[in-house]
Design an enzyme around this catalytic site. Structure first.
Site, PDB file in Angstrom:
ATOM      1  CG  ASN A 157      -1.842  -1.201   1.255  1.00 48.33           C
ATOM      2  OD1 ASN A 157      -2.047  -1.847   0.215  1.00 48.33           O
ATOM      3  ND2 ASN A 157      -2.356  -1.530   2.423  1.00 48.33           N
ATOM      4  CB  CYS A 212      16.651  17.532 -10.760  1.00 52.39           C
ATOM      5  SG  CYS A 212      15.438  17.917  -9.493  1.00 52.39           S
ATOM      6  CB  SER A 272      -5.812  -9.928  -5.085  1.00 53.11           C
ATOM      7  OG  SER A 272      -4.868  -9.017  -5.644  1.00 53.11           O
ATOM      8  CB  CYS A 320      14.713  21.937 -11.432  1.00 52.38           C
ATOM      9  SG  CYS A 320      13.778  20.512 -12.034  1.00 52.38           S
ATOM     10  CB  CYS A 367      10.846  19.968  -9.546  1.00 52.44           C
ATOM     11  SG  CYS A 367      12.423  19.838  -8.694  1.00 52.44           S
ATOM     12  CB  CYS A 400      12.107  16.270  -9.798  1.00 51.88           C
ATOM     13  SG  CYS A 400      12.310  17.274 -11.275  1.00 51.88           S
ATOM     14  CG  HIS A 402       3.992  -1.691  -4.588  1.00 53.41           C
ATOM     15  ND1 HIS A 402       2.839  -2.437  -4.527  1.00 53.41           N
ATOM     16  CD2 HIS A 402       4.936  -2.512  -5.114  1.00 53.41           C
ATOM     17  CE1 HIS A 402       3.075  -3.654  -4.997  1.00 53.41           C
ATOM     18  NE2 HIS A 402       4.343  -3.728  -5.358  1.00 53.41           N
ATOM     19  CG  ASN A 437      -7.744 -11.585   0.921  1.00 47.98           C
ATOM     20  OD1 ASN A 437      -7.145 -10.522   1.103  1.00 47.98           O
ATOM     21  ND2 ASN A 437      -8.427 -11.845  -0.179  1.00 47.98           N
ATOM     22  CB  ALA A 464      -7.945  -6.906   7.624  1.00 48.57           C
TER      23      ALA A 464
HETATM   24  C1  BV8 Z   1       8.198  -5.403 -11.724  1.00 53.24           C
HETATM   25  C2  BV8 Z   1       1.647   1.346  -6.603  1.00 53.24           C
HETATM   26  C3  BV8 Z   1      10.296  -5.858 -12.660  1.00 53.24           C
HETATM   27  C4  BV8 Z   1       1.005   2.306  -7.502  1.00 53.24           C
HETATM   28  C5  BV8 Z   1       1.286  -0.897  -7.465  1.00 53.24           C
HETATM   29  C6  BV8 Z   1       3.255  -7.947 -17.838  1.00 53.24           C
HETATM   30  C7  BV8 Z   1       3.760  -6.702 -18.167  1.00 53.24           C
HETATM   31  C8  BV8 Z   1       4.471  -5.909 -17.259  1.00 53.24           C
HETATM   32  C9  BV8 Z   1       4.681  -6.376 -15.975  1.00 53.24           C
HETATM   33  C10 BV8 Z   1       4.150  -7.617 -15.650  1.00 53.24           C
HETATM   34  C11 BV8 Z   1       3.450  -8.405 -16.546  1.00 53.24           C
HETATM   35  N1  BV8 Z   1       3.073  -9.557 -15.919  1.00 53.24           N
HETATM   36  C12 BV8 Z   1       3.512  -9.517 -14.650  1.00 53.24           C
HETATM   37  C13 BV8 Z   1       4.172  -8.356 -14.488  1.00 53.24           C
HETATM   38  C14 BV8 Z   1       4.791  -7.914 -13.285  1.00 53.24           C
HETATM   39  C15 BV8 Z   1       3.816  -6.910 -12.633  1.00 53.24           C
HETATM   40  C16 BV8 Z   1       2.636  -7.675 -12.063  1.00 53.24           C
HETATM   41  O1  BV8 Z   1       2.789  -8.350 -11.074  1.00 53.24           O
HETATM   42  N2  BV8 Z   1       1.467  -7.571 -12.716  1.00 53.24           N
HETATM   43  C17 BV8 Z   1       0.316  -8.321 -12.245  1.00 53.24           C
HETATM   44  C18 BV8 Z   1      -0.926  -7.427 -12.286  1.00 53.24           C
HETATM   45  C19 BV8 Z   1       0.155  -9.554 -13.119  1.00 53.24           C
HETATM   46  N3  BV8 Z   1       4.588  -6.307 -11.595  1.00 53.24           N
HETATM   47  C20 BV8 Z   1       5.257  -5.185 -11.845  1.00 53.24           C
HETATM   48  O2  BV8 Z   1       5.204  -4.563 -12.894  1.00 53.24           O
HETATM   49  C21 BV8 Z   1       6.139  -4.733 -10.706  1.00 53.24           C
HETATM   50  N4  BV8 Z   1       7.446  -4.442 -11.200  1.00 53.24           N
HETATM   51  O3  BV8 Z   1       7.805  -6.512 -11.961  1.00 53.24           O
HETATM   52  O4  BV8 Z   1       9.483  -4.964 -11.962  1.00 53.24           O
HETATM   53  C22 BV8 Z   1      10.262  -5.348 -14.049  1.00 53.24           C
HETATM   54  C23 BV8 Z   1      10.992  -4.216 -14.323  1.00 53.24           C
HETATM   55  C24 BV8 Z   1      10.991  -3.745 -15.630  1.00 53.24           C
HETATM   56  C25 BV8 Z   1      10.239  -4.391 -16.629  1.00 53.24           C
HETATM   57  C26 BV8 Z   1       9.460  -5.527 -16.310  1.00 53.24           C
HETATM   58  C27 BV8 Z   1       9.466  -6.012 -15.010  1.00 53.24           C
HETATM   59  C28 BV8 Z   1       5.588  -3.452 -10.103  1.00 53.24           C
HETATM   60  C29 BV8 Z   1       4.282  -3.748  -9.410  1.00 53.24           C
HETATM   61  C30 BV8 Z   1       3.885  -2.521  -8.562  1.00 53.24           C
HETATM   62  C31 BV8 Z   1       2.717  -1.833  -9.215  1.00 53.24           C
HETATM   63  N5  BV8 Z   1       2.270  -0.767  -8.308  1.00 53.24           N
HETATM   64  N6  BV8 Z   1       0.921   0.090  -6.640  1.00 53.24           N
HETATM   65  C32 BV8 Z   1      -0.252   2.837  -6.907  1.00 53.24           C
HETATM   66  O5  BV8 Z   1      -0.711   2.367  -5.833  1.00 53.24           O
HETATM   67  O6  BV8 Z   1      -0.805   3.755  -7.526  1.00 53.24           O
HETATM   68  S1  BV8 Z   1       0.494  -2.374  -7.384  1.00 53.24           S
HETATM   69  C33 BV8 Z   1      -1.031  -2.244  -6.689  1.00 53.24           C
HETATM   70  O7  BV8 Z   1      -1.483  -3.591  -6.597  1.00 53.24           O
HETATM   71  C34 BV8 Z   1      -1.103  -1.709  -5.274  1.00 53.24           C
HETATM   72  O8  BV8 Z   1       0.138  -1.474  -4.656  1.00 53.24           O
HETATM   73  C35 BV8 Z   1      -1.769  -2.863  -4.544  1.00 53.24           C
HETATM   74  O9  BV8 Z   1      -1.469  -2.877  -3.210  1.00 53.24           O
HETATM   75  C36 BV8 Z   1      -1.152  -3.970  -5.290  1.00 53.24           C
HETATM   76  C37 BV8 Z   1      -1.624  -5.359  -5.065  1.00 53.24           C
HETATM   77  O10 BV8 Z   1      -2.985  -5.332  -5.095  1.00 53.24           O
HETATM   78  P1  BV8 Z   1      -3.682  -5.659  -3.679  1.00 53.24           P
HETATM   79  O11 BV8 Z   1      -3.015  -4.844  -2.634  1.00 53.24           O
HETATM   80  O12 BV8 Z   1      -3.691  -7.124  -3.504  1.00 53.24           O
HETATM   81  O13 BV8 Z   1      -5.097  -5.064  -3.887  1.00 53.24           O
HETATM   82  P2  BV8 Z   1      -6.283  -5.780  -4.644  1.00 53.24           P
HETATM   83  O14 BV8 Z   1      -7.345  -4.761  -4.851  1.00 53.24           O
HETATM   84  O15 BV8 Z   1      -5.743  -6.536  -5.813  1.00 53.24           O
HETATM   85  O16 BV8 Z   1      -6.801  -6.900  -3.616  1.00 53.24           O
HETATM   86  C38 BV8 Z   1      -7.352  -6.509  -2.377  1.00 53.24           C
HETATM   87  C39 BV8 Z   1      -7.657  -7.814  -1.661  1.00 53.24           C
HETATM   88  O17 BV8 Z   1      -8.167  -7.493  -0.378  1.00 53.24           O
HETATM   89  C40 BV8 Z   1      -8.719  -8.634  -2.364  1.00 53.24           C
HETATM   90  O18 BV8 Z   1      -8.293  -9.979  -2.412  1.00 53.24           O
HETATM   91  C41 BV8 Z   1      -9.958  -8.493  -1.471  1.00 53.24           C
HETATM   92  O19 BV8 Z   1     -10.718  -9.690  -1.404  1.00 53.24           O
HETATM   93  C42 BV8 Z   1      -9.336  -8.228  -0.138  1.00 53.24           C
HETATM   94  N7  BV8 Z   1     -10.141  -7.404   0.756  1.00 53.24           N
HETATM   95  C43 BV8 Z   1     -10.991  -6.400   0.443  1.00 53.24           C
HETATM   96  N8  BV8 Z   1     -11.494  -5.860   1.581  1.00 53.24           N
HETATM   97  C44 BV8 Z   1     -10.938  -6.536   2.613  1.00 53.24           C
HETATM   98  C45 BV8 Z   1     -10.079  -7.519   2.107  1.00 53.24           C
HETATM   99  N9  BV8 Z   1      -9.379  -8.361   2.882  1.00 53.24           N
HETATM  100  C46 BV8 Z   1      -9.537  -8.232   4.216  1.00 53.24           C
HETATM  101  N10 BV8 Z   1     -10.352  -7.321   4.787  1.00 53.24           N
HETATM  102  C47 BV8 Z   1     -11.066  -6.461   4.030  1.00 53.24           C
HETATM  103  N11 BV8 Z   1     -11.861  -5.548   4.619  1.00 53.24           N
HETATM  104 ZN    ZN Z   2      13.657  18.939 -10.354  1.00 52.37          ZN
END
Ligand code: BV8
Ligand code: ZN
Length: 246
Positions: free
Chosen positions: A104, A132, A191, A152, A150, A129, A121, A215, A233
């Site tokens: 998160n 820079c 998830s 800059c 920024c 920026c 994340h 979950n 949770a």
């Molecule tokens: C990387 C920040 C190496 C931003 C986030 C194809 C193309 C490109 C990349 C990929 C690809 N296939 C796979 C990848 C890798 C990709 C990935 O994993 N994709 C997935 C979707 C298949 N990962 C990446 O790209 C990562 N980087 O791999 O770098 C690289 C480098 C260069 C080139 C290639 C690779 C970067 C991933 C980070 C992305 N940024 N967030 C922002 O927030 O704006 S991810 C985003 O999803 C959030 O951070 C979030 O936290 C995260 C995970 O989701 P969840 O937290 O699980 O949230 P979600 O809604 O999914 O689920 C909530 C759950 O809670 C549910 O299950 C629900 O039932 C439950 N729930 C609901 N209410 C409750 C509850 N549980 C309990 N109590 C409740 N009350």
């Molecule tokens: Zn700057």
């Protein structure tokens, strides 16, 4: 095994662990009113988070991406930690060694009082920026001007990790290292579809370390963890932790 037994067994595992790693996702902030990533409330102006949280979207339309982040910042600014967050601060106080790995970007674990937090994340209150690289924390809601600039004069970007971007190396490396050497892992509100973050739980499973999942819905991890508890949770975590002597 009925839910109460699972909760009891999980509470015992956590109570007997001297070294605990917790992995959280958007679900732990849902009861604080913060929209989850993939849930029904995860949409904004009919865009999915998945398509906006990318460098390509920012390149194509920085104003749109910034409007989304500004909207999320204003919602998060009104959010308060819920009993799920607070239970994790109790767990940190009661555990000899503790690491909270969070996907998160809302900063609610810090606001709740946890200390050993790894934000894999990034953080929505950080701006960086695009030219820079200067980084600063800015809690202004709404941001004005939007996009923020920024010193800059170049455009700032949100200090978060987008899809296709690498996670902060040392942060994610430490998360994996801790997950491989702890006594138990608690996974809450994710998830477990985003990697490498979800891999932290897998690493512990492969190392034979007990993993407990809390979950609302079933996930990719549910069938392979030691104990999987279906529930909110904010309702379940206090039971896993409250019967501990502090
Ligand atoms: C990387 C920040 C190496 C931003 C986030 C194809 C193309 C490109 C990349 C990929 C690809 N296939 C796979 C990848 C890798 C990709 C990935 O994993 N994709 C997935 C979707 C298949 N990962 C990446 O790209 C990562 N980087 O791999 O770098 C690289 C480098 C260069 C080139 C290639 C690779 C970067 C991933 C980070 C992305 N940024 N967030 C922002 O927030 O704006 S991810 C985003 O999803 C959030 O951070 C979030 O936290 C995260 C995970 O989701 P969840 O937290 O699980 O949230 P979600 O809604 O999914 O689920 C909530 C759950 O809670 C549910 O299950 C629900 O039932 C439950 N729930 C609901 N209410 C409750 C509850 N549980 C309990 N109590 C409740 N009350
Ligand atoms: Zn700057």
């Amino acid at each position: 095994m009925v839910k109460e037994d699972r909760i009891q067994r999980a509470a015992t595992i956590l109570r007997e662990s001297r070294d605990v790693v917790v992995l959280t996702g958007a679900g732990i902030s849902a009861e604080s009113g913060v929209p989850t990533f993939r849930g029904a409330d995860g949409l904004w102006k009919n865009y999915s988070a998945q398509e906006l949280a990318t460098p390509e979207a920012f390149q194509r339309d920085p104003q749109l991406v910034w409007e989304w982040y500004d909207w999320r910042r204003s919602r998060i600014a009104r959010a308060r930690p819920n009993p799920g967050h607070l239970a994790l601060t109790q767990l940190e106080k009661a555990t000899h060694r503790f690491t909270l790995v969070t996907q998160n970007v809302d900063g609610l674990h810090d606001l709740a009082g946890n200390r050993e937090i790894l934000e894999v994340h990034g953080n929505i209150w950080k701006l960086r920026c695009t030219e820079c690289g200067l980084e600063r924390v800015d809690r202004t809601v709404p941001l004005d001007p939007l996009p923020p600039l920024c010193e800059c004069r170049a455009m700032m970007r949100p200090g978060v990790v987008w899809f296709g971007e690498s996670l902060p190396e040392d942060t994610i490396a430490l998360a994996f290292q801790r997950a491989n050497q702890c006594d138990a892992v608690l996974v809450a509100g994710t998830s477990a579809v985003v990697y490498p973050a979800a891999g932290v739980a897998l690493a512990a499973i492969q190392a034979g370390i007990p993993v407990i999942e809390v979950n609302l819905e079933e996930t990719e991890l549910s069938a392979i963890v030691e104990i999987s508890i279906r529930g909110r949770a904010g309702e379940v975590l206090p039971f896993l932790i409250n019967d501990r002597e502090l």
